[in-house]
Scaffold this active site. Sequence first.
Site, mmCIF file in Angstrom:
data_model
loop_
_atom_site.group_PDB
_atom_site.id
_atom_site.type_symbol
_atom_site.label_atom_id
_atom_site.label_comp_id
_atom_site.label_asym_id
_atom_site.label_seq_id
_atom_site.Cartn_x
_atom_site.Cartn_y
_atom_site.Cartn_z
ATOM 1 N N LYS A 42 -12.018 28.054 61.457
ATOM 2 C CA LYS A 42 -11.709 27.939 62.726
ATOM 3 C C LYS A 42 -10.074 28.155 63.082
ATOM 4 O O LYS A 42 -9.860 28.647 64.030
ATOM 5 C CB LYS A 42 -12.153 26.801 63.365
ATOM 6 N N GLY A 43 -9.570 27.944 62.029
ATOM 7 C CA GLY A 43 -8.048 27.943 61.841
ATOM 8 C C GLY A 43 -7.236 29.069 62.576
ATOM 9 O O GLY A 43 -6.237 28.808 62.941
ATOM 10 N N ASP A 99 -5.421 31.073 58.552
ATOM 11 C CA ASP A 99 -4.117 30.227 59.029
ATOM 12 C C ASP A 99 -3.246 29.901 58.171
ATOM 13 O O ASP A 99 -1.838 30.043 58.099
ATOM 14 C CB ASP A 99 -4.480 29.238 59.837
ATOM 15 N N ASP A 102 -2.809 28.270 50.899
ATOM 16 C CA ASP A 102 -2.259 26.948 50.266
ATOM 17 C C ASP A 102 -2.625 27.037 48.885
ATOM 18 O O ASP A 102 -1.683 27.764 48.215
ATOM 19 C CB ASP A 102 -3.170 25.902 51.066
ATOM 20 N N LYS A 130 2.109 28.714 51.870
ATOM 21 C CA LYS A 130 2.794 27.565 51.195
ATOM 22 C C LYS A 130 2.745 27.741 49.760
ATOM 23 O O LYS A 130 2.099 27.192 48.807
ATOM 24 C CB LYS A 130 1.976 25.952 51.438
ATOM 25 N N PHE A 151 2.123 18.506 55.292
ATOM 26 C CA PHE A 151 0.979 18.896 56.085
ATOM 27 C C PHE A 151 1.245 19.227 57.185
ATOM 28 O O PHE A 151 1.807 18.525 58.093
ATOM 29 C CB PHE A 151 -0.225 17.650 56.015
ATOM 30 N N ASP A 158 -5.434 22.344 62.083
ATOM 31 C CA ASP A 158 -6.039 20.959 62.238
ATOM 32 C C ASP A 158 -5.753 19.724 61.476
ATOM 33 O O ASP A 158 -5.595 19.989 60.355
ATOM 34 C CB ASP A 158 -7.671 20.921 62.737
ATOM 35 N N ARG A 164 -5.457 21.421 66.901
ATOM 36 C CA ARG A 164 -5.374 22.763 67.075
ATOM 37 C C ARG A 164 -4.638 23.691 68.094
ATOM 38 O O ARG A 164 -4.093 24.583 68.085
ATOM 39 C CB ARG A 164 -6.794 23.412 66.848
HETATM 40 P P1 XMP Z 1 -6.587 27.145 50.392
HETATM 41 O O1 XMP Z 1 -6.101 26.037 49.565
HETATM 42 O O2 XMP Z 1 -8.079 27.530 49.765
HETATM 43 O O3 XMP Z 1 -7.015 26.669 51.535
HETATM 44 O O4 XMP Z 1 -5.610 28.226 50.288
HETATM 45 C C1 XMP Z 1 -6.464 27.160 52.904
HETATM 46 C C2 XMP Z 1 -7.194 26.233 53.859
HETATM 47 O O5 XMP Z 1 -6.796 24.761 53.615
HETATM 48 C C3 XMP Z 1 -6.740 24.272 54.987
HETATM 49 N N1 XMP Z 1 -5.038 23.868 54.750
HETATM 50 C C4 XMP Z 1 -4.353 22.999 55.657
HETATM 51 N N2 XMP Z 1 -4.916 23.038 56.923
HETATM 52 N N3 XMP Z 1 -2.743 21.908 57.545
HETATM 53 C C5 XMP Z 1 -3.901 22.210 58.037
HETATM 54 O O6 XMP Z 1 -4.364 22.204 59.019
HETATM 55 C C6 XMP Z 1 -2.277 22.306 56.409
HETATM 56 O O7 XMP Z 1 -1.042 21.875 55.856
HETATM 57 C C7 XMP Z 1 -3.280 22.772 55.440
HETATM 58 N N4 XMP Z 1 -2.949 23.194 54.257
HETATM 59 C C8 XMP Z 1 -4.389 23.548 53.820
HETATM 60 C C9 XMP Z 1 -6.671 25.472 56.141
HETATM 61 O O8 XMP Z 1 -7.956 25.164 56.582
HETATM 62 C C10 XMP Z 1 -6.589 26.666 55.083
HETATM 63 O O9 XMP Z 1 -7.638 27.820 55.771
#
Ligand code: XMP
Length: 185
Positions: A42-43, A99, A102, A130, A151, A158, A164
């Site tokens: 959803k992000g 969104d 990570d 990140k 975070f 979210d 959100r």
């Molecule tokens: P990966 O680790 O697969 O994950 O790159 C990406 C998803 O992890 C969530 N994510 C976050 N969501 N704040 C959030 O609200 C954060 O700081 C954060 N870091 C990772 C997010 O759903 C993203 O799509």
Amino acid sequence: MHEDVERILFNEEQILAGIDRVAEEVTRTYRGRDFTVVSVLKGSCVFASDLIRRIPIPLELAFVSASSYGAGTESGDLALNFFPAESEISGRNLLLVDDILDTGRTLARLVDELRRRGAAEVRTCVFLDKPARRAVDFRADFRVFEVADLFVVGYGLDFAGRYRNLPFVGALKKECYERSASTAR
Ligand code: XMP
């Protein structure tokens, strides 16, 4: 500012300026070519809806939804909850929009899956990146902002389903995520 937010990292004005910049890059890349923006739910829904309105060339829109299971493990397994129809993928140029990048596992896995299902080309565009958290070798083709290993919430992001709707991106107070055992992903 929201009481659970430690500080604002990007305000509305900065976000819109960053999106304008990336929208121009995307427009240059796809001018004269058919393409589909695939928003990862959803992000990315807030980001994708602002981004597409700054892209003045024809595009189509599709959605994908995936969630990690075994969160916190190294497996990187994804459950594909919802995927575009084959006709929306096969032979198409796709711009996967998320969104936040990570560890990189989600996008790496989604790119593989879309290629496996016959996409002609898959590029990626992320609102936040990140790099300090990367666990797999993955770089987005387009990104709006780089963030430190905090975070973050707001503008679609979210924690446990909340925040959100904040119009800015903020760092969540530590006590908010330490007090909750549930995960936001
Ligand atoms: P990966 O680790 O697969 O994950 O790159 C990406 C998803 O992890 C969530 N994510 C976050 N969501 N704040 C959030 O609200 C954060 O700081 C954060 N870091 C990772 C997010 O759903 C993203 O799509």
